[in-house]
Write a protein that holds these residues in place. Structure first.
Motif, PDB file in Angstrom:
ATOM      1  N   GLY A  16       4.173 -16.158   0.335  1.00 26.95           N
ATOM      2  CA  GLY A  16       3.364 -15.171   0.587  1.00 26.95           C
ATOM      3  C   GLY A  16       3.892 -13.974   0.432  1.00 26.95           C
ATOM      4  O   GLY A  16       4.734 -13.732  -0.509  1.00 26.95           O
ATOM      5  N   THR A  17       3.395 -12.591   0.899  1.00 29.09           N
ATOM      6  CA  THR A  17       3.884 -11.379   0.619  1.00 29.09           C
ATOM      7  C   THR A  17       4.411 -10.885   1.700  1.00 29.09           C
ATOM      8  O   THR A  17       4.029 -11.064   2.853  1.00 29.09           O
ATOM      9  N   TYR A  18       5.533 -10.080   1.454  1.00 26.56           N
ATOM     10  CA  TYR A  18       6.025  -9.342   2.590  1.00 26.56           C
ATOM     11  C   TYR A  18       6.077  -7.803   2.146  1.00 26.56           C
ATOM     12  O   TYR A  18       6.309  -7.453   0.963  1.00 26.56           O
ATOM     13  N   GLY A  19       6.163  -6.904   3.170  1.00 24.22           N
ATOM     14  CA  GLY A  19       5.833  -5.735   3.037  1.00 24.22           C
ATOM     15  C   GLY A  19       7.020  -4.771   3.600  1.00 24.22           C
ATOM     16  O   GLY A  19       7.351  -5.136   4.670  1.00 24.22           O
ATOM     17  N   ALA A  20       7.195  -3.520   3.166  1.00 23.64           N
ATOM     18  CA  ALA A  20       7.868  -2.517   3.478  1.00 23.64           C
ATOM     19  C   ALA A  20       7.001  -1.559   3.837  1.00 23.64           C
ATOM     20  O   ALA A  20       6.344  -1.118   2.956  1.00 23.64           O
ATOM     21  N   GLU A  21       6.931  -0.590   4.841  1.00 21.20           N
ATOM     22  CA  GLU A  21       6.147   0.505   5.147  1.00 21.20           C
ATOM     23  C   GLU A  21       4.594   0.073   4.804  1.00 21.20           C
ATOM     24  O   GLU A  21       4.135  -0.800   5.507  1.00 21.20           O
ATOM     25  N   GLY A  22       4.010   0.721   3.829  1.00 26.31           N
ATOM     26  CA  GLY A  22       2.794   0.619   3.420  1.00 26.31           C
ATOM     27  C   GLY A  22       2.549  -0.628   2.195  1.00 26.31           C
ATOM     28  O   GLY A  22       1.508  -0.766   1.666  1.00 26.31           O
ATOM     29  N   GLY A  23       3.650  -1.089   2.095  1.00 24.92           N
ATOM     30  CA  GLY A  23       3.334  -2.392   1.157  1.00 24.92           C
ATOM     31  C   GLY A  23       2.467  -3.516   1.333  1.00 24.92           C
ATOM     32  O   GLY A  23       1.863  -3.895   0.390  1.00 24.92           O
ATOM     33  N   CYS A  24       2.092  -3.932   2.664  1.00 26.12           N
ATOM     34  CA  CYS A  24       1.186  -4.786   2.513  1.00 26.12           C
ATOM     35  C   CYS A  24      -0.219  -4.299   2.642  1.00 26.12           C
ATOM     36  O   CYS A  24      -1.035  -4.783   1.941  1.00 26.12           O
ATOM     37  N   ARG A  25      -0.317  -3.095   2.870  1.00 26.70           N
ATOM     38  CA  ARG A  25      -1.624  -2.220   2.406  1.00 26.70           C
ATOM     39  C   ARG A  25      -1.731  -2.282   0.823  1.00 26.70           C
ATOM     40  O   ARG A  25      -3.053  -2.344   0.336  1.00 26.70           O
ATOM     41  N   LYS A  28      -2.766  -5.762  -0.459  1.00 25.19           N
ATOM     42  CA  LYS A  28      -4.053  -5.909  -0.151  1.00 25.19           C
ATOM     43  C   LYS A  28      -5.179  -5.105  -0.863  1.00 25.19           C
ATOM     44  O   LYS A  28      -6.250  -5.677  -1.309  1.00 25.19           O
ATOM     45  N   THR A  29      -4.913  -3.858  -1.115  1.00 23.60           N
ATOM     46  CA  THR A  29      -5.948  -2.978  -1.766  1.00 23.60           C
ATOM     47  C   THR A  29      -5.723  -2.610  -2.950  1.00 23.60           C
ATOM     48  O   THR A  29      -6.684  -2.191  -3.700  1.00 23.60           O
ATOM     49  N   ARG A  30      -4.433  -2.908  -3.494  1.00 28.19           N
ATOM     50  CA  ARG A  30      -4.051  -2.418  -4.797  1.00 28.19           C
ATOM     51  C   ARG A  30      -4.122  -0.974  -5.043  1.00 28.19           C
ATOM     52  O   ARG A  30      -3.827  -0.470  -6.139  1.00 28.19           O
ATOM     53  N   ASP A  31      -4.358  -0.107  -3.946  1.00 28.78           N
ATOM     54  CA  ASP A  31      -4.258   1.237  -4.201  1.00 28.78           C
ATOM     55  C   ASP A  31      -2.677   1.692  -4.045  1.00 28.78           C
ATOM     56  O   ASP A  31      -1.958   1.215  -3.024  1.00 28.78           O
ATOM     57  N   PRO A  32      -2.141   2.377  -4.937  1.00 31.80           N
ATOM     58  CA  PRO A  32      -0.746   2.664  -4.888  1.00 31.80           C
ATOM     59  C   PRO A  32      -0.516   3.613  -3.954  1.00 31.80           C
ATOM     60  O   PRO A  32      -1.203   4.659  -3.419  1.00 31.80           O
ATOM     61  N   GLU A  33       0.643   3.573  -3.359  1.00 24.52           N
ATOM     62  CA  GLU A  33       1.410   4.445  -2.185  1.00 24.52           C
ATOM     63  C   GLU A  33       2.798   4.784  -2.429  1.00 24.52           C
ATOM     64  O   GLU A  33       3.360   3.848  -3.213  1.00 24.52           O
ATOM     65  N   GLU A  34       3.231   6.030  -2.488  1.00 21.43           N
ATOM     66  CA  GLU A  34       4.432   6.384  -3.100  1.00 21.43           C
ATOM     67  C   GLU A  34       5.783   5.731  -2.378  1.00 21.43           C
ATOM     68  O   GLU A  34       6.654   5.280  -3.422  1.00 21.43           O
ATOM     69  N   PHE A  35       5.661   5.309  -1.127  1.00 18.30           N
ATOM     70  CA  PHE A  35       6.922   4.839  -0.671  1.00 18.30           C
ATOM     71  C   PHE A  35       6.697   3.191  -0.263  1.00 18.30           C
ATOM     72  O   PHE A  35       7.521   2.746   0.651  1.00 18.30           O
ATOM     73  N   ALA A  36       5.407   2.529  -0.933  1.00 18.59           N
ATOM     74  CA  ALA A  36       5.511   1.284  -0.514  1.00 18.59           C
ATOM     75  C   ALA A  36       6.171   0.416  -1.429  1.00 18.59           C
ATOM     76  O   ALA A  36       6.563   0.510  -2.152  1.00 18.59           O
ATOM     77  N   ALA A  37       6.694  -0.782  -0.682  1.00 10.82           N
ATOM     78  CA  ALA A  37       7.448  -1.988  -1.294  1.00 10.82           C
ATOM     79  C   ALA A  37       7.009  -3.312  -0.925  1.00 10.82           C
ATOM     80  O   ALA A  37       6.495  -3.515   0.131  1.00 10.82           O
ATOM     81  N   THR A  38       6.946  -4.220  -1.917  1.00  9.19           N
ATOM     82  CA  THR A  38       6.632  -5.512  -1.534  1.00  9.19           C
ATOM     83  C   THR A  38       7.689  -6.513  -1.961  1.00  9.19           C
ATOM     84  O   THR A  38       8.064  -6.314  -3.226  1.00  9.19           O
ATOM     85  N   LEU A  39       7.686  -7.753  -1.467  1.00 13.53           N
ATOM     86  CA  LEU A  39       8.373  -8.762  -1.941  1.00 13.53           C
ATOM     87  C   LEU A  39       7.666 -10.259  -1.826  1.00 13.53           C
ATOM     88  O   LEU A  39       7.005 -10.326  -0.894  1.00 13.53           O
ATOM     89  N   THR A  40       7.647 -10.739  -2.951  1.00 18.78           N
ATOM     90  CA  THR A  40       7.128 -11.934  -2.871  1.00 18.78           C
ATOM     91  C   THR A  40       8.234 -13.032  -3.502  1.00 18.78           C
ATOM     92  O   THR A  40       9.396 -12.615  -4.043  1.00 18.78           O
ATOM     93  N   GLY A  41       7.831 -14.524  -3.743  1.00 14.68           N
ATOM     94  CA  GLY A  41       8.883 -15.257  -4.217  1.00 14.68           C
ATOM     95  C   GLY A  41       9.181 -14.932  -5.726  1.00 14.68           C
ATOM     96  O   GLY A  41      10.216 -15.773  -6.350  1.00 14.68           O
ATOM     97  N   GLY A  89      15.795 -13.875  10.617  1.00 12.07           N
ATOM     98  CA  GLY A  89      14.613 -14.055  11.421  1.00 12.07           C
ATOM     99  C   GLY A  89      13.327 -14.391  10.299  1.00 12.07           C
ATOM    100  O   GLY A  89      13.500 -15.103   9.471  1.00 12.07           O
ATOM    101  N   ASP A  90      12.339 -13.370  10.594  1.00 11.14           N
ATOM    102  CA  ASP A  90      11.226 -13.465   9.905  1.00 11.14           C
ATOM    103  C   ASP A  90      11.327 -12.214   8.853  1.00 11.14           C
ATOM    104  O   ASP A  90      10.287 -11.987   8.324  1.00 11.14           O
ATOM    105  N   VAL A  91      12.433 -11.507   8.851  1.00  8.99           N
ATOM    106  CA  VAL A  91      12.386 -10.164   8.067  1.00  8.99           C
ATOM    107  C   VAL A  91      13.375 -10.383   6.878  1.00  8.99           C
ATOM    108  O   VAL A  91      14.363 -11.195   7.119  1.00  8.99           O
ATOM    109  N   TYR A  92      13.011  -9.958   5.573  1.00  8.81           N
ATOM    110  CA  TYR A  92      13.752  -9.844   4.691  1.00  8.81           C
ATOM    111  C   TYR A  92      14.530  -8.666   4.277  1.00  8.81           C
ATOM    112  O   TYR A  92      13.757  -7.612   4.378  1.00  8.81           O
ATOM    113  N   LYS A 107       6.353 -10.012   7.053  1.00 10.48           N
ATOM    114  CA  LYS A 107       5.142 -10.952   6.595  1.00 10.48           C
ATOM    115  C   LYS A 107       3.951 -10.005   6.446  1.00 10.48           C
ATOM    116  O   LYS A 107       3.692  -9.475   7.687  1.00 10.48           O
ATOM    117  N   CYS A 108       3.065 -10.029   5.590  1.00 15.15           N
ATOM    118  CA  CYS A 108       1.976  -9.296   5.475  1.00 15.15           C
ATOM    119  C   CYS A 108       0.868 -10.184   6.059  1.00 15.15           C
ATOM    120  O   CYS A 108       0.655 -11.375   5.884  1.00 15.15           O
TER     121      CYS A 108
END
Length: 109
Positions: A16-25, A28-41, A89-92, A107-108
């Motif tokens: 699945g997808t994991y996010g930092a700050e606005g990363g999950c948003r 989901k929306t594909r709208d860029p946010e300056e400080f967002a980060a995501t992690l996938t496999g 735990g559940d956080v990377y 986890k998003c």
């Protein structure tokens, strides 16, 4: 542990997808946010950079180590980086060889 060789490799424990700050948003929306980060496999991505995992992920204490092909906004070339993907735990957390850390990634939903 299985992972493909070459571009498009996957870190097997990340589903699945994991996010930092606005990363999950952003995921989901594909709208860029300056400080967002995501992690996938397959990759770790921020607003201005992307590292795509390649090769075979190796198990290390607390997670995995993998090679990645990274590109930064505004740069014409890509570079290779060694990345540790650490799980608590559940956080990377993603740690680069130079000590730079990205995360925490949760986890998003």
């Amino acid at each position: 542990m299985t992972a493909a060789s070459g571009a498009g490799a996957q870190v097997p424990a990340i589903e699945g997808t994991y996010g930092a700050e606005g990363g999950c948003r952003v995921a989901k929306t594909r709208d860029p946010e300056e400080f967002a980060a995501t992690l996938t496999g397959q990759a770790v991505t921020t607003y201005a950079s992307r590292c795509t995992f390649k090769g075979t992920a190796k198990r290390i204490v607390g997670g995995f180590r993998t090679e990645a092909l990274c590109d930064e906004e505004g740069e014409e070339t890509q570079h290779t980086a060694m990345i540790d993907i650490l799980r608590n735990g559940d956080v990377y957390t993603v740690r680069f060889a130079d000590g730079l850390e990205w995360g925490p990634f949760e986890k998003c939903q």
